[in-house]
Design an enzyme around this catalytic site. Sequence first.
Site, PDB file in Angstrom:
ATOM      1  N   TYR A 114      31.670  39.511  49.690  1.00  0.00           N
ATOM      2  CA  TYR A 114      32.423  39.612  48.434  1.00  0.00           C
ATOM      3  C   TYR A 114      32.778  41.064  48.122  1.00  0.00           C
ATOM      4  O   TYR A 114      31.956  41.952  48.322  1.00  0.00           O
ATOM      5  CB  TYR A 114      31.596  39.047  47.268  1.00  0.00           C
ATOM      6  CG  TYR A 114      32.329  39.188  45.955  1.00  0.00           C
ATOM      7  CD1 TYR A 114      33.298  38.264  45.609  1.00  0.00           C
ATOM      8  CD2 TYR A 114      32.092  40.262  45.112  1.00  0.00           C
ATOM      9  CE1 TYR A 114      34.018  38.407  44.424  1.00  0.00           C
ATOM     10  CE2 TYR A 114      32.805  40.421  43.931  1.00  0.00           C
ATOM     11  CZ  TYR A 114      33.765  39.489  43.591  1.00  0.00           C
ATOM     12  OH  TYR A 114      34.475  39.642  42.435  1.00  0.00           O
ATOM     13  N   TRP A 116      36.115  44.022  46.556  1.00  0.00           N
ATOM     14  CA  TRP A 116      37.501  44.349  46.256  1.00  0.00           C
ATOM     15  C   TRP A 116      38.216  45.067  47.380  1.00  0.00           C
ATOM     16  O   TRP A 116      39.438  45.176  47.365  1.00  0.00           O
ATOM     17  CB  TRP A 116      37.545  45.193  44.985  1.00  0.00           C
ATOM     18  CG  TRP A 116      37.698  44.335  43.779  1.00  0.00           C
ATOM     19  CD1 TRP A 116      36.813  43.401  43.317  1.00  0.00           C
ATOM     20  CD2 TRP A 116      38.809  44.326  42.893  1.00  0.00           C
ATOM     21  NE1 TRP A 116      37.308  42.814  42.185  1.00  0.00           N
ATOM     22  CE2 TRP A 116      38.533  43.371  41.894  1.00  0.00           C
ATOM     23  CE3 TRP A 116      40.001  45.026  42.832  1.00  0.00           C
ATOM     24  CZ2 TRP A 116      39.422  43.102  40.854  1.00  0.00           C
ATOM     25  CZ3 TRP A 116      40.872  44.768  41.787  1.00  0.00           C
ATOM     26  CH2 TRP A 116      40.582  43.815  40.819  1.00  0.00           C
TER      27      TRP A 116
HETATM   28  N1  LIG Z   1      25.984  45.261  35.983  1.00  0.00           N
HETATM   29  C1  LIG Z   1      27.187  44.800  36.311  1.00  0.00           C
HETATM   30  N2  LIG Z   1      27.463  44.518  37.598  1.00  0.00           N
HETATM   31  C2  LIG Z   1      28.677  44.062  37.943  1.00  0.00           C
HETATM   32  C3  LIG Z   1      29.683  43.859  36.972  1.00  0.00           C
HETATM   33  C4  LIG Z   1      29.368  44.149  35.610  1.00  0.00           C
HETATM   34  O1  LIG Z   1      30.205  43.982  34.697  1.00  0.00           O
HETATM   35  N3  LIG Z   1      28.117  44.630  35.332  1.00  0.00           N
HETATM   36  N4  LIG Z   1      30.918  43.395  37.346  1.00  0.00           N
HETATM   37  C5  LIG Z   1      31.005  42.606  38.565  1.00  0.00           C
HETATM   38  C6  LIG Z   1      32.392  42.411  39.002  1.00  0.00           C
HETATM   39  S1  LIG Z   1      33.429  41.693  37.869  1.00  0.00           S
HETATM   40  C7  LIG Z   1      32.824  42.705  40.254  1.00  0.00           C
HETATM   41  S2  LIG Z   1      34.391  42.210  40.719  1.00  0.00           S
HETATM   42  C8  LIG Z   1      31.953  43.351  41.239  1.00  0.00           C
HETATM   43  C9  LIG Z   1      32.694  44.366  42.114  1.00  0.00           C
HETATM   44  O2  LIG Z   1      31.965  44.666  43.238  1.00  0.00           O
HETATM   45  P1  LIG Z   1      32.629  45.149  44.601  1.00  0.00           P
HETATM   46  O3  LIG Z   1      33.997  44.617  44.736  1.00  0.00           O
HETATM   47  O4  LIG Z   1      31.676  44.884  45.692  1.00  0.00           O
HETATM   48  O5  LIG Z   1      32.724  46.716  44.329  1.00  0.00           O
HETATM   49  P2  LIG Z   1      33.579  47.845  45.047  1.00  0.00           P
HETATM   50  O6  LIG Z   1      32.929  49.131  44.694  1.00  0.00           O
HETATM   51  O7  LIG Z   1      35.018  47.695  44.643  1.00  0.00           O
HETATM   52  O8  LIG Z   1      33.397  47.540  46.588  1.00  0.00           O
HETATM   53  C10 LIG Z   1      34.411  47.636  47.515  1.00  0.00           C
HETATM   54  C11 LIG Z   1      33.870  48.269  48.777  1.00  0.00           C
HETATM   55  O9  LIG Z   1      34.882  48.211  49.776  1.00  0.00           O
HETATM   56  C12 LIG Z   1      34.958  49.457  50.453  1.00  0.00           C
HETATM   57  N5  LIG Z   1      36.322  49.566  51.000  1.00  0.00           N
HETATM   58  C13 LIG Z   1      37.444  50.046  50.406  1.00  0.00           C
HETATM   59  N6  LIG Z   1      38.499  49.942  51.238  1.00  0.00           N
HETATM   60  C14 LIG Z   1      38.044  49.380  52.384  1.00  0.00           C
HETATM   61  C15 LIG Z   1      38.670  49.009  53.621  1.00  0.00           C
HETATM   62  O10 LIG Z   1      39.867  49.172  53.828  1.00  0.00           O
HETATM   63  N7  LIG Z   1      37.875  48.425  54.571  1.00  0.00           N
HETATM   64  C16 LIG Z   1      36.550  48.214  54.370  1.00  0.00           C
HETATM   65  N8  LIG Z   1      35.850  47.649  55.340  1.00  0.00           N
HETATM   66  N9  LIG Z   1      35.930  48.586  53.228  1.00  0.00           N
HETATM   67  C17 LIG Z   1      36.674  49.141  52.245  1.00  0.00           C
HETATM   68  C18 LIG Z   1      34.608  50.477  49.404  1.00  0.00           C
HETATM   69  O11 LIG Z   1      34.174  51.693  49.993  1.00  0.00           O
HETATM   70  C19 LIG Z   1      33.514  49.743  48.623  1.00  0.00           C
HETATM   71  O12 LIG Z   1      32.243  49.977  49.162  1.00  0.00           O
HETATM   72  O13 LIG Z   1      30.866  44.000  40.560  1.00  0.00           O
HETATM   73  C20 LIG Z   1      30.148  43.107  39.714  1.00  0.00           C
HETATM   74  N10 LIG Z   1      28.931  43.766  39.263  1.00  0.00           N
HETATM   75  N1  LIG Z   2      38.867  50.982  35.215  1.00  0.00           N
HETATM   76  C1  LIG Z   2      38.411  49.815  35.679  1.00  0.00           C
HETATM   77  N2  LIG Z   2      39.031  48.669  35.342  1.00  0.00           N
HETATM   78  C2  LIG Z   2      38.564  47.472  35.800  1.00  0.00           C
HETATM   79  C3  LIG Z   2      37.464  47.404  36.680  1.00  0.00           C
HETATM   80  C4  LIG Z   2      36.806  48.643  37.009  1.00  0.00           C
HETATM   81  O1  LIG Z   2      35.811  48.662  37.757  1.00  0.00           O
HETATM   82  N3  LIG Z   2      37.313  49.799  36.507  1.00  0.00           N
HETATM   83  N4  LIG Z   2      37.062  46.180  37.186  1.00  0.00           N
HETATM   84  C5  LIG Z   2      38.020  45.077  37.155  1.00  0.00           C
HETATM   85  C6  LIG Z   2      37.330  43.798  37.342  1.00  0.00           C
HETATM   86  S1  LIG Z   2      36.827  43.381  38.897  1.00  0.00           S
HETATM   87  C7  LIG Z   2      37.159  42.912  36.347  1.00  0.00           C
HETATM   88  S2  LIG Z   2      36.424  41.420  36.674  1.00  0.00           S
HETATM   89  C8  LIG Z   2      37.617  43.178  34.967  1.00  0.00           C
HETATM   90  C9  LIG Z   2      36.543  42.789  33.977  1.00  0.00           C
HETATM   91  O2  LIG Z   2      37.013  42.854  32.706  1.00  0.00           O
HETATM   92  P1  LIG Z   2      36.007  42.598  31.489  1.00  0.00           P
HETATM   93  O3  LIG Z   2      35.164  41.433  31.710  1.00  0.00           O
HETATM   94  O4  LIG Z   2      36.846  42.646  30.273  1.00  0.00           O
HETATM   95  O5  LIG Z   2      35.117  43.917  31.637  1.00  0.00           O
HETATM   96  P2  LIG Z   2      33.916  44.619  30.886  1.00  0.00           P
HETATM   97  O6  LIG Z   2      34.305  46.054  30.823  1.00  0.00           O
HETATM   98  O7  LIG Z   2      32.640  44.283  31.532  1.00  0.00           O
HETATM   99  O8  LIG Z   2      33.871  43.978  29.441  1.00  0.00           O
HETATM  100  C10 LIG Z   2      34.802  44.229  28.412  1.00  0.00           C
HETATM  101  C11 LIG Z   2      34.062  44.491  27.122  1.00  0.00           C
HETATM  102  O9  LIG Z   2      33.327  43.348  26.713  1.00  0.00           O
HETATM  103  C12 LIG Z   2      32.309  43.786  25.841  1.00  0.00           C
HETATM  104  N5  LIG Z   2      31.155  42.888  25.878  1.00  0.00           N
HETATM  105  C13 LIG Z   2      30.122  42.876  26.744  1.00  0.00           C
HETATM  106  N6  LIG Z   2      29.239  41.914  26.422  1.00  0.00           N
HETATM  107  C14 LIG Z   2      29.740  41.307  25.320  1.00  0.00           C
HETATM  108  C15 LIG Z   2      29.305  40.224  24.507  1.00  0.00           C
HETATM  109  O10 LIG Z   2      28.252  39.629  24.714  1.00  0.00           O
HETATM  110  N7  LIG Z   2      30.113  39.846  23.487  1.00  0.00           N
HETATM  111  C16 LIG Z   2      31.294  40.465  23.213  1.00  0.00           C
HETATM  112  N8  LIG Z   2      32.018  40.000  22.212  1.00  0.00           N
HETATM  113  N9  LIG Z   2      31.710  41.512  23.934  1.00  0.00           N
HETATM  114  C17 LIG Z   2      30.959  41.916  24.981  1.00  0.00           C
HETATM  115  C18 LIG Z   2      31.905  45.165  26.330  1.00  0.00           C
HETATM  116  O11 LIG Z   2      31.737  46.043  25.217  1.00  0.00           O
HETATM  117  C19 LIG Z   2      33.001  45.562  27.266  1.00  0.00           C
HETATM  118  O12 LIG Z   2      33.530  46.858  27.058  1.00  0.00           O
HETATM  119  O13 LIG Z   2      37.906  44.564  34.812  1.00  0.00           O
HETATM  120  C20 LIG Z   2      38.784  45.044  35.836  1.00  0.00           C
HETATM  121  N10 LIG Z   2      39.232  46.345  35.450  1.00  0.00           N
HETATM  122 MO   LIG Z   3      35.538  41.514  38.821  1.00  0.00          MO
END
Ligand SMILES: Nc1nc2c(c(=O)[nH]1)N[C@H]1C(S)=C(S)[C@@H](COP(=O)(O)OP(=O)(O)OC[C@H]3O[C@@H](n4cnc5c(=O)[nH]c(N)nc54)[C@H](O)[C@@H]3O)O[C@H]1N2
Ligand SMILES: Nc1nc2c(c(=O)[nH]1)N[C@H]1C(S)=C(S)[C@@H](COP(=O)(O)OP(=O)(O)OC[C@H]3O[C@@H](n4cnc5c(=O)[nH]c(N)nc54)[C@H](O)[C@@H]3O)O[C@H]1N2
Ligand SMILES: [Mo]
Length: 748
Positions: A114, A116
């Site tokens: 899994y 990005w």
């Molecule tokens: N505590 C907490 N944890 C969370 C979340 C949260 O809100 N709170 N959010 C969750 C969510 S929504 C998501 S989507 C996940 C995201 O988690 P990930 O998608 O696993 O996070 P990334 O850091 O985007 O990982 C992408 C990896 O791909 C590598 N990469 C980039 N380009 C390439 C390429 O061309 N080839 C290869 N082989 N590798 C490459 C990068 O170096 C990086 O290590 O995290 C989750 N974890």
């Molecule tokens: N710059 C940047 N943008 C991103 C990403 C990133 O890594 N960097 N990740 C992308 C990805 S993979 C995803 S999935 C999306 C995720 O998008 P979201 O799910 O919207 O991401 P978060 O920043 O975790 O949460 C948004 C806000 O929800 C609020 N929140 C947290 N817990 C609660 C709760 O219990 N109740 C309420 N009402 N609010 C709460 C927090 O204050 C937080 O700032 O973002 C995407 N956009």
């Molecule tokens: Mo995500």
Amino acid sequence: MAERSREYLTSTHWGTYEVKVSKGKVVALDPFSEDDDPSPIGPGIIDVMDGPSRITTPMVRKSWLDNGPGSNTNKRGLEEFVEVSWNKAIQLVADELSRVRSNFGNQTIFAGSYGWASAGRFHHAQSQLKRFLNCIGGYTGSVNTYSFAAAEVVVPHILGSFREHLDNSTSWNSIIENCELFVALGGIPLKNGQISAGGTGKHIQRNGLFSAYEAGIEFVNVSPLKSDIEHKIQADWIAIRPSTDTAFLLSLAHTLIVKNLVDIDFINKYTVGFEQFSEYLLGKQDGIPKSAEWGADICNIPEKKIIDLASAMARKKTMISVSWSLTRQDHGEQPFWAAIALASMLGQIGKPGTGLGFGYSAMNHIGLNRREMRYPAFPQGVNKVKSFIPVARISELLENPGGSFNYNGKEHIFPDTKIVWWAGGNPFHHHQDLNRLIKAWSKPDTIISNEWCWNALAQYSDIVLPCTTSLERSDLSLTPKDPYLVVMDKALEPVGEAKDDHEIFKLLAEKLGVESKFTDNKSSEEWQNWMYNRARQSAAKENVELPSWEDFKKAGWFKVPDAEKQGVMMEKFVNDPIKFPLSTPSGKIEIFSNTIANFDYNDCPGHPYWMEPLEWLGNATVNAPLHMISNQPKDKLHSQLDHGAVSQSAKINGHEQLLMNPSDAKLRGLKDRQIVQIFNARGACLAAVKIDEDVMEQVIQISTGAWMKLMDGICVNGNPNMLTPDKGTSNLAQGPIAHTCLVEVKAI
Ligand SMILES: Nc1nc2c(c(=O)[nH]1)N[C@H]1C(S)=C(S)[C@@H](COP(=O)(O)OP(=O)(O)OC[C@H]3O[C@@H](n4cnc5c(=O)[nH]c(N)nc54)[C@H](O)[C@@H]3O)O[C@H]1N2
Ligand SMILES: Nc1nc2c(c(=O)[nH]1)N[C@H]1C(S)=C(S)[C@@H](COP(=O)(O)OP(=O)(O)OC[C@H]3O[C@@H](n4cnc5c(=O)[nH]c(N)nc54)[C@H](O)[C@@H]3O)O[C@H]1N2
Ligand SMILES: [Mo]
């Protein structure tokens, strides 16, 4: 290379950039001419293209190289690596695949992988890995995302589909023209709108939000963080206790009933199961009315505020937006279900600018009025292995081979795992309770990763295959989520001995005798041409003419014209529910779902339901009195480019910032910029305090993304997943619950 008539272009999840190269080095990533709100994240790659953090040759962990698979696996992450040639690395991986496949079977290869990765339709690391493994018999995969697993599983039971509605969210323009009151649970975080999966042309969220404000729309920000909506918007901030949104939504719904504000016509025409739900709201069985008073107590919001808001929502043209973060909580199925029920009771779903939306500004494409396009992906082939895990059950998979788990109405078995392979994701970023993961990670015989930088994933692998970044290869950005198609130029030669993921798998395929099956006898350029032409054919069916491949390459980008009509989520269904029923058993919105009720899960009953989360301020203890929000970082995408200058410049002495309310800081005698330890029974990390009134009392906020780096078991960089709990949302979806987490903070 010959002189070019234009700058190099590149596409990333966070935007499109013009790349300047001088003397073989990238010196600038300048904003794309079409983008009037470019993300500052892009240039973060410049200083880390090469240097000590770059992986430049294949590497093998010493014990694994000396003694073979399964050797000293508890030394992963601690032991030195030995440089090997590509020939040797390919041989080692091919031999290990053959050993494991013939002795144990392909289901023992876990390659959910899994993550990005990077933008670019062809060099999509996961697709490359999966196609390769499908050529040799398959792998155990994973389903759903960390973003909103709970919604992906529950919403199809209620609305027939989740993705379809998400991708057809009501446009900002429709909101601007029609909405009066915008209630945003989890805010409208512009920091997140910087991103869109697969590439972003023009950033539109800021303009959408500010135009809506200028049109006189009132905003309500229901969130523990005031800054989840820009201050200038002057939103009414309802500081809700984290993880209690379901109770808040239920109490609004209860208020509508007792004040006789339910749109009964809408309920009758478009929904089923309101009766069971209203019995629950009124407390007919459990004796507990889910009243404003009840909700006020759970959410720590004045009762009057709930009553007034419910009345305003019924009176005004209202949009309810539920942030994806609400699903990344214990019982994360419930807030989305409750929001759908509430919006149904208001009767404004499917009407211009009102109703319901899933996470405005969670990504750039929400509310972007684009045409629906269908583009081909790099074909992965067919996976013969049927075993899978819900994506966030990775530690359990490794801990519990042969064990069973529930998922969406069925029971499944965890296979035994011998090989774990990650390409394009970082479990040491994304997974919860990293100490548990580290322990489970020592179980498999072999861990392989394709990576370009020495993050924790690479460090915790046995075999590291160094890959290129998108600046070192040609590709095209082609995603239905964005109207811009972008040529991704090769701006640089690969650094060191790095190879494209495709090339790595091609070498392995050759070694295992499946090369032409893997490549289909096409070069990378031919594949890209093929994908583009397929996209061109499918665009023609939508009456959109894409330029020829040659013209496209010359021009560098193409914009698909906007949709002619402003998009409104579920409009077709609401205009004609007979002709366009939802794909639910009843064809209607299922406020009560017989299907889910029949699964008989005690943690996911048949209608929206308040259940106490595993951890919340309602059960805080002296050892863990603070609720930690670990939301998305504003200066990077997850862990990507955390080591680069843009992300580093936001740190305090190298530590991630931790936002804390002045009263909580005072209670602990903490000062601004002080380095502290965040801890609980699961783990600990360091961070730097930033005192901030924007975060409510008893809540702290630390962004995700800091690279895990352990000293005496404590992550010194500030990775919040050292602390978060690893448990499924429920037996239904088994989604991750990162936002449900209690901690304490102390000076060090
Ligand atoms: N505590 C907490 N944890 C969370 C979340 C949260 O809100 N709170 N959010 C969750 C969510 S929504 C998501 S989507 C996940 C995201 O988690 P990930 O998608 O696993 O996070 P990334 O850091 O985007 O990982 C992408 C990896 O791909 C590598 N990469 C980039 N380009 C390439 C390429 O061309 N080839 C290869 N082989 N590798 C490459 C990068 O170096 C990086 O290590 O995290 C989750 N974890
Ligand atoms: N710059 C940047 N943008 C991103 C990403 C990133 O890594 N960097 N990740 C992308 C990805 S993979 C995803 S999935 C999306 C995720 O998008 P979201 O799910 O919207 O991401 P978060 O920043 O975790 O949460 C948004 C806000 O929800 C609020 N929140 C947290 N817990 C609660 C709760 O219990 N109740 C309420 N009402 N609010 C709460 C927090 O204050 C937080 O700032 O973002 C995407 N956009
Ligand atoms: Mo995500």
